[in-house]
Design a protein around this motif. Sequence first.
Motif, PDB file in Angstrom:
ATOM      1  N   ILE A 158      39.084  27.921  36.372  1.00 30.38           N
ATOM      2  CA  ILE A 158      40.128  29.045  36.517  1.00 30.38           C
ATOM      3  C   ILE A 158      40.437  29.452  35.147  1.00 30.38           C
ATOM      4  O   ILE A 158      40.488  30.763  34.801  1.00 30.38           O
ATOM      5  N   MET A 161      37.658  31.430  33.159  1.00 29.51           N
ATOM      6  CA  MET A 161      37.655  32.639  33.988  1.00 29.51           C
ATOM      7  C   MET A 161      38.632  33.648  33.062  1.00 29.51           C
ATOM      8  O   MET A 161      38.242  34.477  32.628  1.00 29.51           O
ATOM      9  N   ALA A 165      38.004  36.937  30.682  1.00 34.32           N
ATOM     10  CA  ALA A 165      38.750  38.112  30.972  1.00 34.32           C
ATOM     11  C   ALA A 165      39.570  38.560  29.515  1.00 34.32           C
ATOM     12  O   ALA A 165      39.380  39.695  29.179  1.00 34.32           O
ATOM     13  N   ILE A 172      38.696  45.487  24.356  1.00 30.75           N
ATOM     14  CA  ILE A 172      39.145  46.613  25.122  1.00 30.75           C
ATOM     15  C   ILE A 172      40.406  47.217  25.102  1.00 30.75           C
ATOM     16  O   ILE A 172      40.653  48.281  25.188  1.00 30.75           O
ATOM     17  N   ALA A 173      41.305  46.298  24.867  1.00 26.63           N
ATOM     18  CA  ALA A 173      42.863  46.649  24.890  1.00 26.63           C
ATOM     19  C   ALA A 173      43.567  45.896  23.649  1.00 26.63           C
ATOM     20  O   ALA A 173      44.505  44.982  24.115  1.00 26.63           O
ATOM     21  N   PHE A 176      47.444  45.964  24.158  1.00 27.47           N
ATOM     22  CA  PHE A 176      47.889  46.041  25.300  1.00 27.47           C
ATOM     23  C   PHE A 176      49.632  45.264  25.243  1.00 27.47           C
ATOM     24  O   PHE A 176      49.736  44.338  24.746  1.00 27.47           O
ATOM     25  N   PRO A 177      50.303  45.992  26.035  1.00 26.79           N
ATOM     26  CA  PRO A 177      51.729  45.633  25.846  1.00 26.79           C
ATOM     27  C   PRO A 177      52.000  44.209  26.494  1.00 26.79           C
ATOM     28  O   PRO A 177      52.164  44.051  27.520  1.00 26.79           O
ATOM     29  N   ILE A 179      51.185  41.603  28.023  1.00 34.53           N
ATOM     30  CA  ILE A 179      50.788  40.583  28.892  1.00 34.53           C
ATOM     31  C   ILE A 179      49.910  39.743  28.705  1.00 34.53           C
ATOM     32  O   ILE A 179      50.325  38.398  29.062  1.00 34.53           O
ATOM     33  N   ASP A 187      52.854  31.855  31.937  1.00 29.98           N
ATOM     34  CA  ASP A 187      51.860  31.302  33.418  1.00 29.98           C
ATOM     35  C   ASP A 187      51.114  30.296  32.973  1.00 29.98           C
ATOM     36  O   ASP A 187      51.053  29.595  34.102  1.00 29.98           O
TER      37      ASP A 187
ATOM     38  N   GLY B 126      51.248  45.676  33.541  1.00 34.08           N
ATOM     39  CA  GLY B 126      50.783  44.309  32.925  1.00 34.08           C
ATOM     40  C   GLY B 126      51.918  43.232  33.388  1.00 34.08           C
ATOM     41  O   GLY B 126      51.420  42.220  33.838  1.00 34.08           O
ATOM     42  N   TRP B 129      51.460  42.097  37.173  1.00 38.40           N
ATOM     43  CA  TRP B 129      50.550  41.014  37.342  1.00 38.40           C
ATOM     44  C   TRP B 129      51.078  39.745  36.994  1.00 38.40           C
ATOM     45  O   TRP B 129      50.697  38.788  37.817  1.00 38.40           O
ATOM     46  N   ILE B 130      51.937  39.690  36.006  1.00 41.96           N
ATOM     47  CA  ILE B 130      52.372  38.117  35.737  1.00 41.96           C
ATOM     48  C   ILE B 130      53.390  37.643  36.833  1.00 41.96           C
ATOM     49  O   ILE B 130      53.047  36.628  37.449  1.00 41.96           O
ATOM     50  N   GLU B 133      51.552  36.570  39.871  1.00 40.52           N
ATOM     51  CA  GLU B 133      50.789  35.371  39.559  1.00 40.52           C
ATOM     52  C   GLU B 133      51.892  34.318  39.572  1.00 40.52           C
ATOM     53  O   GLU B 133      51.720  33.002  40.501  1.00 40.52           O
ATOM     54  N   LEU B 163      44.560  32.314  42.694  1.00 37.32           N
ATOM     55  CA  LEU B 163      44.532  32.210  41.136  1.00 37.32           C
ATOM     56  C   LEU B 163      43.123  33.051  40.888  1.00 37.32           C
ATOM     57  O   LEU B 163      42.988  33.645  39.682  1.00 37.32           O
ATOM     58  N   LEU B 164      42.130  32.540  41.521  1.00 39.91           N
ATOM     59  CA  LEU B 164      40.692  33.513  41.106  1.00 39.91           C
ATOM     60  C   LEU B 164      40.921  34.574  41.506  1.00 39.91           C
ATOM     61  O   LEU B 164      40.492  35.397  40.624  1.00 39.91           O
ATOM     62  N   THR B 167      42.942  36.239  38.616  1.00 47.51           N
ATOM     63  CA  THR B 167      41.990  36.399  37.267  1.00 47.51           C
ATOM     64  C   THR B 167      41.009  37.546  37.403  1.00 47.51           C
ATOM     65  O   THR B 167      40.743  38.174  36.474  1.00 47.51           O
ATOM     66  N   VAL B 168      40.530  37.614  38.627  1.00 54.20           N
ATOM     67  CA  VAL B 168      39.656  38.936  38.585  1.00 54.20           C
ATOM     68  C   VAL B 168      40.468  40.167  38.448  1.00 54.20           C
ATOM     69  O   VAL B 168      40.059  41.268  37.508  1.00 54.20           O
ATOM     70  N   VAL B 170      43.170  40.562  36.659  1.00 51.46           N
ATOM     71  CA  VAL B 170      43.664  40.846  35.022  1.00 51.46           C
ATOM     72  C   VAL B 170      42.558  41.587  34.590  1.00 51.46           C
ATOM     73  O   VAL B 170      43.095  42.649  33.594  1.00 51.46           O
ATOM     74  N   LEU B 171      41.234  41.043  34.840  1.00 59.01           N
ATOM     75  CA  LEU B 171      40.277  42.122  34.188  1.00 59.01           C
ATOM     76  C   LEU B 171      40.310  43.548  34.557  1.00 59.01           C
ATOM     77  O   LEU B 171      40.240  44.443  33.730  1.00 59.01           O
ATOM     78  N   VAL B 173      43.235  44.939  35.310  1.00 55.64           N
ATOM     79  CA  VAL B 173      44.386  45.491  34.546  1.00 55.64           C
ATOM     80  C   VAL B 173      43.987  45.818  33.228  1.00 55.64           C
ATOM     81  O   VAL B 173      44.265  46.958  32.639  1.00 55.64           O
ATOM     82  N   LEU B 174      43.337  45.041  32.475  1.00 58.53           N
ATOM     83  CA  LEU B 174      42.679  45.394  31.212  1.00 58.53           C
ATOM     84  C   LEU B 174      41.910  46.407  31.131  1.00 58.53           C
ATOM     85  O   LEU B 174      42.101  47.547  30.267  1.00 58.53           O
ATOM     86  N   VAL B 175      40.845  46.591  32.176  1.00 57.62           N
ATOM     87  CA  VAL B 175      39.886  47.760  32.283  1.00 57.62           C
ATOM     88  C   VAL B 175      40.757  49.219  32.332  1.00 57.62           C
ATOM     89  O   VAL B 175      40.457  50.161  31.743  1.00 57.62           O
ATOM     90  N   PHE B 177      43.819  49.533  31.604  1.00 55.28           N
ATOM     91  CA  PHE B 177      44.648  50.026  30.383  1.00 55.28           C
ATOM     92  C   PHE B 177      43.589  50.764  29.235  1.00 55.28           C
ATOM     93  O   PHE B 177      44.025  51.634  28.552  1.00 55.28           O
TER      94      PHE B 177
END
Lengths: 221, 483
Positions: A158, A161, A165, A172-173, A176-177, A179, A187, B126, B129-130, B133, B163-164, B167-168, B170-171, B173-175, B177
């Motif tokens: 995990i 993964m 990411a 790409i970011a 990014f603020p 996070i 976390d 962002g 998301w935290i 989690e 959590l899986l 993680t999916v 968060v990607l 969220v980044l995309v 942004f």
Amino acid sequence: MTAWLYHLNALVLGLFILTAIAMVVVRQIGACLQIFVMQSLLLSASAFLLGGAPWSWHLFALGCVTIASKAVLIPWILRSLVPAQVYARRELSQSVGVPAALLSAFALLLVGYAVGMPLNAAAHSLSPGNVSLGIAGLLIALLQLAVRREAVPQILAILGMENGAFLVGIAIAPNFPLIAELAIAFDVPLLAFIVAILARAVYRETGSTEAGSLAALRELA
Amino acid sequence: MNAHAVAWLVPALPLFGALALALPRSERIAAYLTIACSALAFGLSVVVMAAVRSAGTLVLVSNWVQVDALSVLLLLLITFVSATAAVFSAGYIGPEYGSQRTRLYYANFNLFAFSMLSIPFIVEFGLVWIAVELTTLLSVLLVSFAGTREALEAAWKYMVLTLLGATVAVLGVLVLFWALHFTGSIDFTWAGLRAGAASMPLPLVKVAFALILVGYGAKIGLVPLHTWLPDAHSQAPAPVCALLSGVETTVVLYVLLRLRGVFLAVPAVHVQAWFAVLGLVSVGAAVLLIMQTHDFKRLFAFSTVEHMGIILVAASFATPLGDVSAVWQIMTHAVTKSFCFYAAGSALLVTGTRSIADVTGLLGRSKVTAAALLVGALAISGAPPFAVFLSELAIFRAGIVSHHYLVTGLLAAFVVAGFFGMLFQVTKMIFGRPAKSGRARPPLPVPCAIALGIAALPVIALGVWVPLSLIELLMRSAAALGG
């Protein structure tokens, strides 16, 4: 980004994907943890290289926090709380054999490329390699989660993964603020702590940390 | 004290409760401290509601932390369920699990409540998301609290799957942004995303939507990502189930509903169709599972999957009436489902088993428990005169008015089938000759009976009378969804 930084980053990305594949096939749990540390260091290296030109303090902070959290704190937490015997064990009961896992990992690498390239074509990122190989790294770590049965390698999958990411994220970011920094700083160590406590409880209850063997709960029991 | 300070106190109280429990010799006061913090947080949420009603959105930290009508609704629900769960825990945890680890339980309980309360406050995606989690991380040890092999399995599955999903997500969220970056804005708040949505590159918005839907779908318990939910609910202590089912899944669904406004601005994403399909699949699958399950705690867990699907279908209509009915259903589900888990926990205390087949003639053993279980089953399956009946009726009406005949018809068919499935299972437990148990079980502890009484109030009252102030809050909450 200058040419030599670009090439250096490509080398880092190549090594990153090798660590992702190694985590799927390596059998010793201690070695799996060491490879995860190397992968996290490579993620930091890519963040430093992309953040160098043009300068981005976000990426620099992300690289530093990744080293502190994933390369130092997580191994320390997992080694302190999970019984030492676990790390010396060779995991023999993977769901899929090594050759099949390797072939699947290579197939996922191609999928990562196939998905990442059109995304880059739609909107240019700082480094196309980061997007493709980050997605491939994420998918290979997902494979690791599916084939590994021990608690520590599953949770490292995990975190792998997440590394994938964030490898995409830094390209790409880059601004990014907060996070990524906050997630890695707070976390992830908390996650390692909770996992370690749970793995200890599983070890106490079953004599091993083989989370994959816990299968008592069934729908039609 | 001004409204802003009061608003800060709402999440601060459970955090204070958790920290205070780190003091030595705090075992004896753990339950009382948690009840006091939760009840006070609920009282303060009512004050915040009044402030938002008169002044509109409270901005605590511009572009990061603010409270609008929808946030207030979530605060009220989380604090109400936390307060009743704390009261129920006072009678449940000791008799069921022993009193050695109560301090750990309550500290974790307060931290979990804090993590859920932080989500409605935050407007920066962002950070949201935290916070999502954190809700997983701070509830895993509550799920595994019993320490048995089954509880550890359930907790492990819950942690790995959610959590899986994170993680999916968060990607995604980044995309998202990355997509926002192309509009020239870096305002990654709900409002900023809505404002920039129409100018974002379409492929990026599509990818972000898919990743976020799959990622948070796992946490909400949408079929086929729901497998952790019945396991966690069958093994976790009943008050924890009330929190997980009543408010944790809801608060993550709230995030998805906030994002719906962003994706609605890009018609090619087809957010309405995805919500309708996933919602109907979840409701249909849950109804089948309700009919065949053998464990009464899993029964209510599957009902949660059903209700998440119902809310998603209501949100798919994307009309003002549909949005009001969706937030109404969020409210009625939270209060009713928590009550159902208190009833299930009481039945477990009285009978010592979770097996539906082994519990017969509950009426002869404990009238309070039997009545609570029957009321809970009737209420959650949408029978009148309970709260869920009115909100489900509003959803059907919204569907018909907006000409979604097929979706509404399928939803109605599934809901009716779910009603009969639920009643079939629960009546088997309540009526008939009492089963012969091996050893005498203690009567229902007083705090459990009190919690049942308090939790029953909104389940019954909101089925016959919805105050004007609450209707206004629901309407303003629906408007905040930005459909």
